[in-house]
Design a protein around this motif. Structure first.
Motif, mmCIF file in Angstrom:
data_model
loop_
_atom_site.group_PDB
_atom_site.id
_atom_site.type_symbol
_atom_site.label_atom_id
_atom_site.label_comp_id
_atom_site.label_asym_id
_atom_site.label_seq_id
_atom_site.Cartn_x
_atom_site.Cartn_y
_atom_site.Cartn_z
ATOM 1 N N ILE A 253 -42.488 -21.873 -11.855
ATOM 2 C CA ILE A 253 -41.441 -21.912 -12.877
ATOM 3 C C ILE A 253 -40.533 -20.696 -12.746
ATOM 4 O O ILE A 253 -39.299 -20.797 -12.853
ATOM 5 C CB ILE A 253 -42.065 -21.982 -14.294
ATOM 6 N N CYS A 254 -41.125 -19.532 -12.493
ATOM 7 C CA CYS A 254 -40.327 -18.310 -12.353
ATOM 8 C C CYS A 254 -39.439 -18.379 -11.112
ATOM 9 O O CYS A 254 -38.265 -17.997 -11.156
ATOM 10 C CB CYS A 254 -41.252 -17.102 -12.280
ATOM 11 N N VAL A 255 -39.986 -18.879 -10.005
ATOM 12 C CA VAL A 255 -39.184 -19.036 -8.788
ATOM 13 C C VAL A 255 -38.033 -20.006 -9.037
ATOM 14 O O VAL A 255 -36.887 -19.767 -8.634
ATOM 15 C CB VAL A 255 -40.059 -19.527 -7.620
ATOM 16 N N ALA A 256 -38.328 -21.111 -9.723
ATOM 17 C CA ALA A 256 -37.288 -22.105 -9.996
ATOM 18 C C ALA A 256 -36.184 -21.534 -10.877
ATOM 19 O O ALA A 256 -35.006 -21.876 -10.702
ATOM 20 C CB ALA A 256 -37.919 -23.326 -10.668
ATOM 21 N N LEU B 274 -40.586 -11.105 -5.368
ATOM 22 C CA LEU B 274 -39.560 -10.090 -5.135
ATOM 23 C C LEU B 274 -38.753 -10.413 -3.880
ATOM 24 O O LEU B 274 -37.529 -10.232 -3.855
ATOM 25 C CB LEU B 274 -40.221 -8.706 -5.001
ATOM 26 N N ASP B 275 -39.418 -10.907 -2.838
ATOM 27 C CA ASP B 275 -38.700 -11.278 -1.622
ATOM 28 C C ASP B 275 -37.716 -12.424 -1.893
ATOM 29 O O ASP B 275 -36.574 -12.405 -1.412
ATOM 30 C CB ASP B 275 -39.688 -11.704 -0.536
ATOM 31 N N ILE B 276 -38.181 -13.411 -2.639
ATOM 32 C CA ILE B 276 -37.309 -14.551 -2.956
ATOM 33 C C ILE B 276 -36.129 -14.110 -3.810
ATOM 34 O O ILE B 276 -34.978 -14.472 -3.553
ATOM 35 C CB ILE B 276 -38.117 -15.653 -3.669
ATOM 36 N N GLU C 89 -27.760 -23.312 2.353
ATOM 37 C CA GLU C 89 -28.346 -23.956 3.527
ATOM 38 C C GLU C 89 -29.288 -23.013 4.265
ATOM 39 O O GLU C 89 -30.273 -23.444 4.860
ATOM 40 C CB GLU C 89 -27.242 -24.443 4.466
ATOM 41 N N ASP C 90 -28.987 -21.717 4.242
ATOM 42 C CA ASP C 90 -29.869 -20.738 4.872
ATOM 43 C C ASP C 90 -30.957 -20.255 3.925
ATOM 44 O O ASP C 90 -32.075 -19.943 4.348
ATOM 45 C CB ASP C 90 -29.055 -19.531 5.362
ATOM 46 N N LEU C 91 -30.628 -20.201 2.637
ATOM 47 C CA LEU C 91 -31.519 -19.580 1.667
ATOM 48 C C LEU C 91 -32.684 -20.481 1.252
ATOM 49 O O LEU C 91 -33.840 -20.050 1.217
ATOM 50 C CB LEU C 91 -30.720 -19.181 0.425
#
Length: 575
Positions: free
Chosen positions: A286-289, A149-151, A162-164
């Motif tokens: 995989i979900c984050v990607a 959720l944070d991501i 560049e920041d993310l």
């Protein structure tokens, strides 16, 4: 010594027949006369494939066979770009070989089954897809839910990658305690791998290089990769990076656009044998990607929009600059009137015209067409504008001026660029025009008394475009103008103008237009001729995009003696 092991034949047997590879190429095929490895099947070409030694490595090359050659079930075209590595499978029709290198593996390669994965500690997820966070949330522990959720929240708040992206790496390190290194790698427009984030857990760890073998495999297949122990994985264990970087457990997940174009990967690895990644870990990654892929694609689209806006601003500035090289008003020459029109096919173009006052009341009228379009042509047009003025003002006549201009442009080393040019000097006392045609379309002369439209040059004058042949000497041709007579000169954008149907306007269109004018008005002026021709071209083309730059200049004597056609009206140019 490296060797090929025959692991499967058309009847399904695995013979284990071994073919050592030495310092000479090894040819595989049907012909017993030319091949060291003979495959007795009609589907096999006489000389099907060849294995070539290069600096201690071996490359396989398909010899334009009828039924192709496959490495690890992937068809190769010509020479396979990667050297063979221990465990690679080579398929020729119904024959299957394994490449075995004793230096890279301590045990023989087991005979694999065709088109089936070997049993290993490797997990390959299905081809890349954007997993739904809702499907994922119900099965993950609280710590992973919070990280996801944070991501996701961070991804929606910024377009600045560049920041993310470093923040994503930080969150992944919090979730995956076993990870020693994290890489977020992007694929540039030129297909080069560029690590945009490299994070290591232990301070002072200088081992910040990733395994290109795993990354390239992930990008080529758009499949996620998980290995509990990469050193024992036959698919990648032969890669030097696995041993050099002390990689044990590793996960690599592709980043891709919605239409399946690769953007890069996220790779995490562990250097501790006891710290392994699991199937649940891979699903989380995989979900984050999937969420990161959306953010990267949006950021790139945003950057493209900003670049396009910047380009449009620069083009508007370039258009304004180019206007400054064109005449700001028509010349005031007693007894003559003028018309000019110019539109570029792009924001800026290479067509050129100018009016240059000369001593003794004479006036030079130049119109040229620079080869090419866009910014390169516009830059040469700017150079031409300045050089032409110098030549016309320093030389005794128009032929000498264009000869001098040609020398100047040749010295500028324009490579394959050149200019077709029509140059004329008007003498208002004798009403004689001296013309030079440097590879340009012939001017026309409209005769008021007869209503005829005459071509000045029915044949090529033999004078080359300016900036093409060094030392060329140009020839002058005189033309006398009677009261009301006008000269029409234009670039090939007039004759080449065409609608969607592809039918060109041609010089016949010019003649038809002029004939129509003569039938509708009693006195045909230079201004009327120019305006009508431009209107006819625009009507002919309609809404179809302009194919080429268009420039036209018309000038001529006023019909009544003693009248002045001079005006301070501005020529028609791009808006």
């Amino acid at each position: 010594m490296p060797s090929l092991i025959l692991t499967k034949t058309p009847d399904g047997s695995a013979t284990g027949e071994r073919h050592p590879l030495g310092n000479e190429p090894l040819i595989i095929g049907r012909s017993p006369d030319k091949c060291r490895v003979v495959l007795p099947a009609n589907a096999v070409s006489r000389e099907h494939a060849r294995i070539v030694p290069v600096n201690g490595q071996y490359f396989i090359e398909d010899l334009r066979s009828r039924n192709k050659t496959y490495v690890n079930n992937k068809e190769i075209d010509g020479r396979y770009q990667q050297p063979l590595k221990n465990g690679d499978n080579i398929k020729i029709c119904d024959f299957l070989f394994a490449y075995h290198d004793e230096k890279s593996a301590g045990k023989p390669v087991p005979p694999p089954e065709d088109d089936e994965e070997e049993a290993s500690n490797t997990t390959v997820e299905a081809t890349f897809n954007r997993s739904s966070p809702k499907d994922f949330l119900v099965v993950q522990p609280q710590e992973k839910l919070r990280a996801l959720l944070d991501i996701t929240t961070a991804l929606t708040k910024t377009l600045n990658l560049e920041d993310l992206l470093p923040q994503i790496a930080d969150e992944l390190f919090k979730v995956f305690k076993q990870a020693d290194r994290c890489f977020i790698i992007q694929l540039d427009d030129d297909k080069r791998l560029r690590p945009v984030v490299t994070k290591v857990r232990r301070q002072g760890d200088t081992n910040e290089r990733f395994s290109r073998t795993i990354v390239k495999r992930c990008l080529e297949t758009l499949q996620s990769y998980l290995s509990e122990d990469a050193t024992s994985d036959s698919d990648v264990s032969a890669a030097q990076s696995i041993a050099e970087f002390k990689i044990r457990s590793v996960m690599c997940v592709p980043l891709a656009t919605q239409d399946g174009q690769p953007l890069g990967v996220i790779q995490l690895d562990s250097q501790d044998r006891t710290k392994k990644f699991s199937q649940d870990d891979l699903k989380f990654l995989i979900c984050v990607a999937a969420q990161a892929s959306i953010a990267i694609e949006n950021a790139r689209m945003h950057e493209q929009i900003l670049n396009q806006q910047k380009l449009e601003e620069e083009n508007r500035a370039a258009t304004k600059v180019q206007r400054g090289f064109l005449p700001q008003s028509f010349p005031l020459l007693p007894g003559y009137e003028f018309f000019a029109h110019y539109t570029a096919a792009r924001t800026v173009g290479g067509d050129y015209y100018d009016f240059i006052p000369l001593p003794n009341g004479r006036l030079a009228v130049l119109l040229g067409d620079v080869s090419g379009k866009g910014v390169p042509a516009a830059l040469l047009m700017a150079r031409l504008s300045g050089e032409a003025r110098v030549s016309m003002l320093t030389q005794p006549d128009v032929a000498a001026a264009i000869t001098d201009l040609n020398d100047r442009l040749m010295q500028a080393n324009l490579e394959d660029r050149y200019v077709t040019l029509s140059a004329a000097v008007i003498d208002p006392k004798s009403h004689r025009i001296e013309l030079v045609s440097a590879g340009h379309l012939s001017p026309w002369v409209y005769r008021q008394t007869s209503g005829n439209l005459e071509k000045v040059f029915e044949k090529d004058t033999g004078d080359f475009p300016v900036g093409w042949v060094p030392g060329h000497v140009y020839t002058v041709y005189p033309v006398d103008l009677g009261p009301g007579d006008s000269v029409i000169v234009y670039t090939d954008g007039i004759e080449d103008a065409q609608p969607a149907s592809g039918q060109r306007f041609t010089e016949d269109g010019v003649e038809r237009t002029v004939k129509t004018i003569g039938q509708t008005v009693d006195v045909v002026t230079a201004r009327e001729l120019g305006a009508r021709i431009v209107q006819a071209v625009q009507t002919h083309v309609g809404n179809h995009p302009q194919f080429d730059d268009i420039a036209i200049v018309c000038y001529g004597r006023v019909a009544g003696d003693g009248q002045s056609g001079g005006t301070d009206e501005r020529p028609t140019r791009p808006s």
